[in-house]
Enzyme design. Structure first.
Site, PDB file in Angstrom:
ATOM      1  N   GLY A  89      -5.256  -0.269   0.411  1.00 47.15           N
ATOM      2  CA  GLY A  89      -5.401  -0.806  -0.931  1.00 47.15           C
ATOM      3  C   GLY A  89      -4.167  -1.597  -1.304  1.00 47.15           C
ATOM      4  O   GLY A  89      -3.472  -2.141  -0.439  1.00 47.15           O
ATOM      5  N   CYS A  90      -3.891  -1.693  -2.602  1.00 44.21           N
ATOM      6  CA  CYS A  90      -2.664  -2.368  -3.045  1.00 44.21           C
ATOM      7  C   CYS A  90      -1.469  -1.628  -2.452  1.00 44.21           C
ATOM      8  O   CYS A  90      -1.262  -0.446  -2.698  1.00 44.21           O
ATOM      9  CB  CYS A  90      -2.584  -2.382  -4.573  1.00 44.21           C
ATOM     10  SG  CYS A  90      -1.112  -3.195  -5.219  1.00 44.21           S
ATOM     11  N   PHE A  91      -0.667  -2.315  -1.657  1.00 43.75           N
ATOM     12  CA  PHE A  91       0.295  -1.619  -0.795  1.00 43.75           C
ATOM     13  C   PHE A  91       1.548  -1.132  -1.495  1.00 43.75           C
ATOM     14  O   PHE A  91       2.365  -0.449  -0.881  1.00 43.75           O
ATOM     15  CB  PHE A  91       0.689  -2.488   0.402  1.00 43.75           C
ATOM     16  CG  PHE A  91       1.061  -3.919   0.090  1.00 43.75           C
ATOM     17  CD1 PHE A  91       1.622  -4.290  -1.109  1.00 43.75           C
ATOM     18  CD2 PHE A  91       0.830  -4.924   1.030  1.00 43.75           C
ATOM     19  CE1 PHE A  91       1.967  -5.607  -1.385  1.00 43.75           C
ATOM     20  CE2 PHE A  91       1.158  -6.242   0.764  1.00 43.75           C
ATOM     21  CZ  PHE A  91       1.740  -6.579  -0.439  1.00 43.75           C
TER      22      PHE A  91
END
Length: 298
Positions: A89-91
């Protein structure tokens, strides 16, 4: 043993090897004695067998330098470190959360998952495209944690979305990791249906993201704290601490000062002065039919 054969044996034992040359030791063995060496005491006698006895003296500096040194602890730690790549996902947050897991040595955020002929992307290209995945590269010690335990940490820390950019993906670097990931997914799928969203793909080239993405929340957290402290200071939260409270409270007090106002036929009324104060004002002489006998100021 013949002198020639003895010389060949000595030379063969002193030849350089892949682990370290012994040329300096050989040169030291055949070098003439130093002219500054002190002679033995006048009363001392040397034994005829003294030359054949092994010497107990410390090795020379050249011999010590030529001997191979043991591997350093950092080198052994590097041999134990392995890498794994995940789409989580958003890292920003998963990279920080995964770094707290046992055995994880370092994390970096970047982009992966696109065909190999694609050039290195920018963040805008990832956001507006449909090929790249925001990925987290993990360096871990396989003597402390196993790959399966790392997969558990990956599933726990991920924040997947519904687009390719934020997909939940295990990038297997070889057949062993692919088999381990398949077994791990199959074993957990019966307990939690969310494991069905995890994809397994062959590892592709990992491109490190821009520097402002690295350790993003750690840097932003400091900025948020500084901003909150500045806002609190502007609102007067530190006045009592630094002695500015009395001055601020003094400016906020109601100041009563007289204000003349003519009210036709009226009596004294309370008015707010120019400085924010309230004063009781009677009808002034300028008022029409007013009385000027009820002027109580203050």
């Amino acid at each position: 043993m013949k002198p020639t054969l003895l010389l060949l044996v000595v030379a063969a034992g002193a030849l350089p090897s892949p682990l370290g040359g012994r040329g300096p030791a050989l040169a030291a063995a055949f070098s003439p004695p130093s002219p500054r060496r002190r002679p033995p005491p006048s009363g001392a006698t040397s034994s005829p067998h003294s030359s054949s006895r092994p010497s107990s003296a410390a090795p020379s500096a050249s011999a010590a330098a030529s001997s191979p040194s043991p591997p350093s602890p950092s080198a052994s730690a590097l041999r134990a470190a392995k890498e794994a790549t995940f789409g989580m996902g958003c890292f920003w947050e998963p990279a920080e959360s995964l770094l707290k897991k046992p055995g994880v040595l370092a994390t970096a955020v970047g982009y992966a998952g696109a065909p190999p002929d694609r050039p290195p992307p920018t963040y805008d290209a990832v956001c507006f495209g449909n090929e790249w995945v925001e990925a987290v590269r993990v360096v871990y010690d396989d003597e402390t944690t196993t790959y399966e335990e790392l997969l558990d940490g990956f599933f726990e820390c991920q924040k997947p979305g519904y687009s390719r950019q934020y997909a939940s993906i295990i990038f297997a670097s070889d057949s062993d990791e692919e088999d381990a990931a398949e077994r791990w997914k199959e074993a957990n799928l019966g307990e939690n249906g969310a494991y069905a969203t995890v994809e397994i793909e062959p590892a592709s080239k990992f491109h490190r993201a821009e520097e402002y993405h690295q350790r993003y929340w750690e840097k932003q957290r400091i900025r948020f704290v500084v901003a909150a402290l500045l806002i609190a200071g502007e609102s007067g939260a530190y006045d009592d601490l630094f002695g500015g409270g009395e001055e601020r409270r003094g400016r906020g007090d109601v100041v009563r000062r007289p204000v003349r106002s003519g009210v036709p036929g009226g009596r004294g009324v309370d008015l707010v002065g120019a400085a924010g104060g309230a004063g009781r004002a009677g009808a002034g002489s300028g008022g029409i039919g007013g009385r000027d006998d009820d002027r109580r100021w203050g």
